[in-house]
Design a protein around this motif. Structure first.
Motif, PDB file in Angstrom:
ATOM      1  N   THR A 156       0.834  -1.215   0.000  1.00 51.23           N
ATOM      2  CA  THR A 156       0.000   0.000   0.000  1.00 51.23           C
ATOM      3  C   THR A 156       0.858   1.251   0.000  1.00 51.23           C
ATOM      4  OG1 THR A 156      -1.731  -1.195   1.221  1.00 51.23           O
ATOM      5  CG2 THR A 156      -1.835   1.211   1.228  1.00 51.23           C
ATOM      6  N   VAL A 157       1.877   1.263   0.866  1.00 55.36           N
ATOM      7  CA  VAL A 157       2.771   2.428   0.938  1.00 55.36           C
ATOM      8  C   VAL A 157       3.521   2.603  -0.383  1.00 55.36           C
ATOM      9  CG1 VAL A 157       4.799   3.388   2.099  1.00 55.36           C
ATOM     10  CG2 VAL A 157       3.020   2.229   3.437  1.00 55.36           C
ATOM     11  N   LYS A 158       3.929   1.501  -0.996  1.00 58.68           N
ATOM     12  CA  LYS A 158       4.647   1.583  -2.275  1.00 58.68           C
ATOM     13  C   LYS A 158       3.764   2.208  -3.358  1.00 58.68           C
ATOM     14  CE  LYS A 158       7.610  -2.428  -1.319  1.00 58.68           C
ATOM     15  NZ  LYS A 158       7.950  -3.819  -1.697  1.00 58.68           N
ATOM     16  N   TRP A 159       2.499   1.780  -3.423  1.00 54.64           N
ATOM     17  CA  TRP A 159       1.578   2.350  -4.413  1.00 54.64           C
ATOM     18  C   TRP A 159       1.335   3.838  -4.143  1.00 54.64           C
ATOM     19  CZ3 TRP A 159       0.491   0.756  -8.985  1.00 54.64           C
ATOM     20  CH2 TRP A 159       0.508  -0.616  -9.290  1.00 54.64           C
ATOM     21  N   VAL A 160       1.205   4.206  -2.880  1.00 52.66           N
ATOM     22  CA  VAL A 160       1.010   5.622  -2.524  1.00 52.66           C
ATOM     23  C   VAL A 160       2.202   6.458  -2.968  1.00 52.66           C
ATOM     24  CG1 VAL A 160       0.835   7.230  -0.584  1.00 52.66           C
ATOM     25  CG2 VAL A 160      -0.564   5.152  -0.609  1.00 52.66           C
ATOM     26  N   LEU A 161       3.420   5.923  -2.776  1.00 50.47           N
ATOM     27  CA  LEU A 161       4.628   6.643  -3.186  1.00 50.47           C
ATOM     28  C   LEU A 161       4.636   6.890  -4.709  1.00 50.47           C
ATOM     29  CD1 LEU A 161       7.336   4.886  -0.998  1.00 50.47           C
ATOM     30  CD2 LEU A 161       6.531   7.238  -0.781  1.00 50.47           C
ATOM     31  N   TRP A 162       4.246   5.885  -5.481  1.00 57.15           N
ATOM     32  CA  TRP A 162       4.207   6.055  -6.943  1.00 57.15           C
ATOM     33  C   TRP A 162       3.125   7.055  -7.365  1.00 57.15           C
ATOM     34  CZ3 TRP A 162       7.798   4.926 -10.296  1.00 57.15           C
ATOM     35  CH2 TRP A 162       8.706   3.900 -10.025  1.00 57.15           C
ATOM     36  N   ILE A 163       1.988   7.031  -6.700  1.00 59.97           N
ATOM     37  CA  ILE A 163       0.906   7.974  -7.029  1.00 59.97           C
ATOM     38  C   ILE A 163       1.333   9.410  -6.725  1.00 59.97           C
ATOM     39  CG2 ILE A 163      -1.431   8.702  -6.379  1.00 59.97           C
ATOM     40  CD1 ILE A 163      -2.030   5.673  -5.924  1.00 59.97           C
ATOM     41  N   ILE A 164       1.969   9.594  -5.556  1.00 61.77           N
ATOM     42  CA  ILE A 164       2.453  10.941  -5.194  1.00 61.77           C
ATOM     43  C   ILE A 164       3.484  11.422  -6.210  1.00 61.77           C
ATOM     44  CG2 ILE A 164       3.769  12.236  -3.473  1.00 61.77           C
ATOM     45  CD1 ILE A 164       2.439  10.481  -1.330  1.00 61.77           C
ATOM     46  N   TRP A 165       4.383  10.494  -6.598  1.00 62.97           N
ATOM     47  CA  TRP A 165       5.421  10.874  -7.572  1.00 62.97           C
ATOM     48  C   TRP A 165       4.810  11.293  -8.909  1.00 62.97           C
ATOM     49  CZ3 TRP A 165       6.968   8.653 -12.286  1.00 62.97           C
ATOM     50  CH2 TRP A 165       8.164   9.168 -12.820  1.00 62.97           C
ATOM     51  N   LEU A 166       3.803  10.567  -9.381  1.00 60.88           N
ATOM     52  CA  LEU A 166       3.145  10.906 -10.652  1.00 60.88           C
ATOM     53  C   LEU A 166       2.470  12.271 -10.590  1.00 60.88           C
ATOM     54  CD1 LEU A 166       1.572   7.439 -11.582  1.00 60.88           C
ATOM     55  CD2 LEU A 166       3.415   8.630 -12.800  1.00 60.88           C
ATOM     56  N   ALA A 167       2.044  12.653  -9.391  1.00 62.49           N
ATOM     57  CA  ALA A 167       1.409  13.964  -9.236  1.00 62.49           C
ATOM     58  C   ALA A 167       2.437  15.078  -9.088  1.00 62.49           C
ATOM     59  CB  ALA A 167       0.472  13.945  -8.025  1.00 62.49           C
ATOM     60  N   VAL A 168       3.520  14.788  -8.352  1.00 62.42           N
ATOM     61  CA  VAL A 168       4.500  15.840  -8.026  1.00 62.42           C
ATOM     62  C   VAL A 168       5.505  16.067  -9.155  1.00 62.42           C
ATOM     63  CG1 VAL A 168       6.424  16.405  -6.466  1.00 62.42           C
ATOM     64  CG2 VAL A 168       4.278  15.506  -5.542  1.00 62.42           C
ATOM     65  N   PHE A 169       5.960  15.002  -9.799  1.00 60.18           N
ATOM     66  CA  PHE A 169       7.067  15.134 -10.751  1.00 60.18           C
ATOM     67  C   PHE A 169       6.774  16.088 -11.911  1.00 60.18           C
ATOM     68  CE2 PHE A 169       9.682  13.721 -14.355  1.00 60.18           C
ATOM     69  CZ  PHE A 169      10.943  13.835 -13.788  1.00 60.18           C
ATOM     70  N   PRO A 170       5.717  15.875 -12.696  1.00 59.42           N
ATOM     71  CA  PRO A 170       5.487  16.799 -13.826  1.00 59.42           C
ATOM     72  C   PRO A 170       5.129  18.215 -13.371  1.00 59.42           C
ATOM     73  CG  PRO A 170       3.659  15.247 -13.614  1.00 59.42           C
ATOM     74  CD  PRO A 170       4.722  14.787 -12.685  1.00 59.42           C
TER      75      PRO A 170
END
Length: 569
Positions: free
Chosen positions: A7-21
């Motif tokens: 769950t934490v791993k998926w949350v990290l990827w979702i946050i990254w997809l929102a923050v990076f671009p």
């Protein structure tokens, strides 16, 4: 270190997809990359990548000094370029940190962290209002604040993340302080690189980068040599401590405990060579810090990693699972990555094998092979000394014929147990004295060696009948004595009767040495038994033995033998 759940791993990827671009877009709006020199950009990127791939260690801290380069990049081309540089640097950083598919979450974690920290530090720098044209000292102050925000925000970000997933540790450890100091001290190098880039262009990265990287390599070599010296000193100290232990289990416990302090271990196995069966048998098994039972199957010579080390006498070192997976036969935990296996030798002969393992890749340096070989030689000598000592102790405590305790040892234990009784540590202490009826007739009929065989067989009957309740010793000749702690006179009498019946109903088989054919003969015999107890009968350990002797001869022998008699005042 607790593992990160899915769950934490998926949350990290979702946050990254929102923050990076969005982060890149915002940085470009704040500080767009307009006029730039491609040679400078490439040289700075190359320097950053090389620096990220060449960290050095101080004690247990791995230090990556790259913030001085991103400071120069920020001052030269602004926030957007610095942010791009940090994302590029992340790749060699994670590669050097041995990221696996299981730890792939570290990419979005660190990428998001670098982006947010770059934005925070850049915006604070711009808010201060100091420009590169304002002179050296104002720029140095602003640069110091910029670097400090980078390291402090990085610290907070990782601490909070670990706290959320359950990894609690000290907020300001010695490793953290070292990281702060190293990063802050690198700030002047960043300013110097910026000024040189303005004056010399890409040549500045060579002018500062080569000496900086050279110093880093020297520090790495120095630290490795220092680490070897420290480990050698530790191994010598461990060797002295092992030599002081005179019990095999104590030797093994000390060795495995000290080994875990010396190396990053998750698994430790010590296997003993049984030459008569031509196999390795487990002596000690430590898994995840816990002592486990030695119930694994023996290893044949040449089988698996430990079997090959036994066969060749050469150590083996593996940095990751792909290197050793085809070597393994039989049991080995699935989460092991690094393995180091060393022969334990004495007089140039392998007497045991040490296999140590870690869940981390490349956990063991090559210098540890030499360290372990030294430690294992200490272990071999210490174990042999302990075994010799225990063997000599056993010889001094035991009757050579029957294997039971001798009277000297029995007398020492009787004194100790009586002392416990007097101090109130037990309520009763009883003694059984046993004598074989008409034993002289056995010797005269069958021979003294046959009589000795009978004594050995009787010792076995005593152990089988009362071994769990009593300390059994050979008193002398055909007499035996049993010491029973926390047993009343009535309980001792019951045990004596149990022994008497067992002996009477046993058919003993001995060789008839005095006959021509020396055939095997089956005989039966009986015993007379005397019982005494304390404090009921006496308050002296010497009198306790005398009372049992009196009960034996007056109460049993003189009244027909094959009896159990208790002392009566």
């Amino acid at each position: 270190m607790k593992e990160v759940n899915k769950t934490v791993k998926w949350v990290l990827w979702i946050i990254w997809l929102a923050v990076f671009p969005s982060g890149l877009y915002f940085a470009y709006q704040v500080s767009p990359l307009q006029e730039f020199d491609w040679t400078i950009v490439i040289s700075v990127v190359c320097l950053a990548v090389i620096s990220a791939y060449l960290p050095f260690k101080v004690d247990h801290s791995t230090i990556f000094i790259i913030h001085w380069i991103n400071l120069a990049a920020f001052l030269t081309y602004g926030l957007f370029f610095e942010m791009l540089l940090m994302q590029i640097v992340l790749v060699p950083l994670l590669f050097r940190a041995r990221m696996t598919f299981k730890t792939l979450y570290r990419f979005p974690l660190n990428s998001t962290m670098f982006m947010l920290i770059s934005l925070l530090a850049g915006l604070v720098f711009y808010q201060i209002g100091i420009d590169v044209s304002d002179g050296f000292w104002p720029l140095m102050l602003a640069s110091g604040i910029y670097i400090f925000i980078h390291i402090f925000a990085n610290h907070i970000y990782l601490y909070v993340f670990n706290w959320i997933i359950g990894n609690r540790y000290s907020f300001l450890s010695s490793d953290t302080k070292l990281d702060y100091a190293a990063t802050m001290l690198s700030m002047p190098f960043g300013l110097a690189l910026y000024y040189l880039l303005v004056l010399l262009g890409p040549a500045a990265t060579l002018l500062l980068g080569i000496p900086f990287l050279a110093v880093t390599l020297i520090l790495r070599l120095y630290n490795t040599a220092e680490r070897v010296n420290i480990d050698l000193a530790k191994s010598a100290k461990i060797g002295h401590q092992l030599a002081e232990r005179l019990n095999v289990n104590e030797v093994l416990d000390l060795f495995t405990n000290k080994l875990a302090e010396l190396m990053p271990l998750d698994y430790t196995y010590v296997l003993d060579v049984h030459t008569n069966r031509d196999e390795l048998v487990l002596l000690r098994r430590i898994e995840n810090g816990q002592l486990e039972p030695n119930n694994l199957s023996p290893v044949r010579k040449g089988e698996g990693i430990s079997g090959k080390v036994w066969e060749t006498g050469d150590a083996m070192l593996f940095g990751k699972k792909t290197e050793w997976v085809e070597e393994v036969e039989g049991y080995i935990p699935a989460d092991i990555e690094s393995i180091i296996c060393v022969p334990i030798q004495r007089d140039k002969k392998t007497v045991a094998v040490l296999l140590a393992a870690s869940k981390k890749k490349n956990a063991f340096g090559t210098h540890l092979i030499a360290i372990l070989e030294i430690l294992c030689s200490y272990l071999a000598i210490a174990m042999q000394n302990a075994r010799n000592y225990q063997r000599n102790i056993k010889r001094s405590e035991r009757c050579a014929l029957t294997g039971l305790y001798n009277f000297r040892y029995f007398n020492e234990q009787l004194e100790k147990e009586f002392s416990r009784l007097e101090k109130g540590h037990m309520n009763a202490l009883s003694l059984i004295l046993l004598d074989i009826d008409h034993f002289k007739k056995v010797n005269d009929t069958y021979g003294h060696e046959s009589g000795n065989d009978l004594l050995k067989e009787l010792a076995g009957v005593l152990i089988e009948t009362a071994g769990g309740d009593a300390l059994i010793a050979r008193y002398g000749g055909e007499e035996f004595v049993l010491l029973l702690s926390e047993q009343t006179k009535e309980e001792a009498q019951m045990i004596g009767e149990k022994i008497r019946c067992a002996v009477e109903n046993t058919i003993f088989e001995i060789q008839h040495d005095l006959s021509k054919k020396r055939e095997m003969s089956k005989i039966q015999m009986t015993v007379s038994i005397g019982v005494a107890s304390s404090p009921e009968d006496t308050d002296s350990y010497k009198n306790l033995l005398r009372n049992a002797d009196r009960a034996l001869y007056i109460g049993a022998k003189q009244k027909g033998r094959n009896k159990v008699a208790v002392y009566a005042k």
